[in-house]
Design a protein around this motif. Structure first.
Motif, mmCIF file in Angstrom:
data_model
loop_
_atom_site.group_PDB
_atom_site.id
_atom_site.type_symbol
_atom_site.label_atom_id
_atom_site.label_comp_id
_atom_site.label_asym_id
_atom_site.label_seq_id
_atom_site.Cartn_x
_atom_site.Cartn_y
_atom_site.Cartn_z
ATOM 1 N N UNK A 4 -3.568 -13.765 -7.586
ATOM 2 C CA UNK A 4 -2.194 -13.290 -7.440
ATOM 3 C C UNK A 4 -1.438 -13.575 -8.729
ATOM 4 N N UNK A 5 -0.739 -12.590 -9.253
ATOM 5 C CA UNK A 5 0.061 -12.769 -10.463
ATOM 6 C C UNK A 5 1.391 -13.425 -10.103
ATOM 7 N N UNK A 6 1.889 -14.259 -10.994
ATOM 8 C CA UNK A 6 3.186 -14.917 -10.808
ATOM 9 C C UNK A 6 4.176 -14.387 -11.824
ATOM 10 N N UNK A 7 5.413 -14.259 -11.401
ATOM 11 C CA UNK A 7 6.475 -13.901 -12.335
ATOM 12 C C UNK A 7 6.789 -15.126 -13.164
ATOM 13 N N UNK A 8 7.018 -14.950 -14.464
ATOM 14 C CA UNK A 8 7.224 -16.119 -15.324
ATOM 15 C C UNK A 8 8.468 -16.027 -16.197
ATOM 16 N N UNK A 9 9.282 -15.004 -16.015
ATOM 17 C CA UNK A 9 10.505 -14.914 -16.801
ATOM 18 C C UNK A 9 11.098 -13.530 -16.710
ATOM 19 N N UNK A 10 12.316 -13.409 -17.221
ATOM 20 C CA UNK A 10 13.001 -12.122 -17.238
ATOM 21 C C UNK A 10 14.060 -12.149 -18.328
ATOM 22 N N UNK A 11 14.447 -10.986 -18.780
ATOM 23 C CA UNK A 11 15.536 -10.880 -19.744
ATOM 24 C C UNK A 11 16.417 -9.705 -19.346
ATOM 25 N N UNK A 12 17.688 -9.956 -19.220
ATOM 26 C CA UNK A 12 18.664 -8.901 -19.004
ATOM 27 C C UNK A 12 18.751 -8.085 -20.288
ATOM 28 N N UNK A 13 18.861 -6.757 -20.178
ATOM 29 C CA UNK A 13 19.029 -5.896 -21.344
ATOM 30 C C UNK A 13 20.417 -5.278 -21.284
ATOM 31 N N UNK A 14 21.261 -5.625 -22.256
ATOM 32 C CA UNK A 14 22.594 -5.034 -22.372
ATOM 33 C C UNK A 14 22.577 -3.980 -23.465
ATOM 34 N N UNK A 15 23.186 -2.837 -23.172
ATOM 35 C CA UNK A 15 23.339 -1.775 -24.162
ATOM 36 C C UNK A 15 24.625 -2.044 -24.940
ATOM 37 N N UNK A 16 24.519 -1.977 -26.265
ATOM 38 C CA UNK A 16 25.648 -2.264 -27.147
ATOM 39 C C UNK A 16 25.745 -1.183 -28.230
ATOM 40 N N UNK A 17 26.915 -1.051 -28.818
ATOM 41 C CA UNK A 17 27.102 -0.075 -29.905
ATOM 42 C C UNK A 17 26.422 -0.537 -31.193
ATOM 43 N N UNK A 18 26.611 -1.800 -31.554
ATOM 44 C CA UNK A 18 26.142 -2.334 -32.831
ATOM 45 C C UNK A 18 25.374 -3.625 -32.548
ATOM 46 N N UNK A 19 24.067 -3.578 -32.649
ATOM 47 C CA UNK A 19 23.228 -4.723 -32.278
ATOM 48 C C UNK A 19 23.518 -5.951 -33.138
ATOM 49 N N UNK A 20 23.623 -5.790 -34.439
ATOM 50 C CA UNK A 20 23.853 -6.958 -35.305
ATOM 51 C C UNK A 20 25.220 -7.580 -35.045
ATOM 52 N N UNK A 21 26.227 -6.762 -34.801
ATOM 53 C CA UNK A 21 27.559 -7.293 -34.468
ATOM 54 C C UNK A 21 27.505 -8.046 -33.135
ATOM 55 N N UNK A 22 26.762 -7.486 -32.171
ATOM 56 C CA UNK A 22 26.608 -8.136 -30.864
ATOM 57 C C UNK A 22 25.876 -9.469 -31.011
ATOM 58 N N UNK A 23 24.825 -9.518 -31.830
ATOM 59 C CA UNK A 23 24.084 -10.756 -32.061
ATOM 60 C C UNK A 23 25.019 -11.819 -32.638
ATOM 61 N N UNK A 24 25.840 -11.451 -33.598
ATOM 62 C CA UNK A 24 26.807 -12.390 -34.189
ATOM 63 C C UNK A 24 27.763 -12.928 -33.126
ATOM 64 N N UNK A 25 28.245 -12.051 -32.238
ATOM 65 C CA UNK A 25 29.163 -12.454 -31.169
ATOM 66 C C UNK A 25 28.483 -13.434 -30.211
ATOM 67 N N UNK A 26 27.279 -13.106 -29.798
ATOM 68 C CA UNK A 26 26.555 -13.993 -28.877
ATOM 69 C C UNK A 26 26.270 -15.345 -29.546
ATOM 70 N N UNK A 27 25.997 -15.333 -30.842
ATOM 71 C CA UNK A 27 25.732 -16.580 -31.569
ATOM 72 C C UNK A 27 27.030 -17.374 -31.790
ATOM 73 N N UNK A 28 28.024 -16.762 -32.396
ATOM 74 C CA UNK A 28 29.221 -17.484 -32.843
ATOM 75 C C UNK A 28 30.205 -17.789 -31.719
ATOM 76 N N UNK A 29 30.308 -16.901 -30.741
ATOM 77 C CA UNK A 29 31.295 -17.071 -29.670
ATOM 78 C C UNK A 29 30.670 -17.653 -28.396
ATOM 79 N N UNK A 30 29.486 -17.189 -28.036
ATOM 80 C CA UNK A 30 28.879 -17.596 -26.770
ATOM 81 C C UNK A 30 27.820 -18.687 -26.923
ATOM 82 N N UNK A 31 27.502 -19.085 -28.143
ATOM 83 C CA UNK A 31 26.610 -20.218 -28.359
ATOM 84 C C UNK A 31 25.127 -19.934 -28.204
#
Length: 127
Positions: A4-31
Motif C-alpha cells: 500500500x502506498x502512503x501519502x508523504x506530503x503536499x504543496x499548495x499551488x498558488x497562481x501569481x502574476x510575477x513569480x519572482x516578486x511573489x517569492x520576495x513577498x513570501x520570503x521578506x513579509x511571510x518568513x
C-alpha cells in the motif's frame, strides 16, 4: 499481498502574476525560504517555512487565474505569528479570534489575493 502506498506530503499551488516578486513577498513579509525557482525566465517556484511548502506558478503558464487560491496553515502560536507578519507588512484581513468551530485564526492575502488562513485549536466548542 500488494504493498500500500502512503501519502508523504503536499504543496499548495498558488497562481501569481510575477513569480519572482511573489517569492520576495513570501520570503521578506511571510518568513518563508526559497526552496527552488524554475524556468528562464522563472515561471515556477517553491517556498517553505517550518515544513509548509507553497508552490507559485506564473499565470502565463496556466488557465487558472491568479488570486483564487486558499490554504489553511496550522500553527503553534497564532497570536505571535499575527504580530510577526503584521510587523513585516503582511496584508492581514482580520485579527486572531476564537471561533465556534474550535479554532483561533486570522487571514491574509498575498500580493495576488491568494488567501492564507493561519490557525490553532482553541477552547471554544460548537453549540
Amino acid at each position: 499481498m500488494e504493498r500500500r502506498a502512503s501519502l508523504c506530503g503536499a504543496a499548495t499551488v498558488f497562481v501569481v502574476q510575477d513569480v519572482l516578486r511573489a517569492v520576495e513577498h513570501y520570503r521578506d513579509v511571510l518568513g518563508f525560504q526559497t526552496e527552488f525557482t524554475y524556468g528562464q525566465p522563472v515561471f515556477y517556484a517553491g517556498v517553505e517555512r517550518d515544513g509548509v511548502m507553497i508552490h507559485l506558478q506564473a499565470a502565463s503558464e496556466t488557465k487558472r487565474q491568479p488570486g483564487h487560491g486558499a490554504v489553511n496553515v496550522f500553527v503553534t502560536d497564532v497570536d505571535a505569528l499575527y504580530r510577526e507578519l503584521k510587523s513585516r507588512g503582511a496584508r492581514t484581513l482580520n485579527e486572531p479570534k476564537d471561533y465556534p468551530y474550535g479554532m483561533r485564526d486570522f487571514d491574509i492575502h498575498d500580493l495576488d489575493g491568494n488567501q492564507l488562513c493561519f490557525g490553532m485549536e482553541c477552547n471554544q466548542q460548537m453549540p
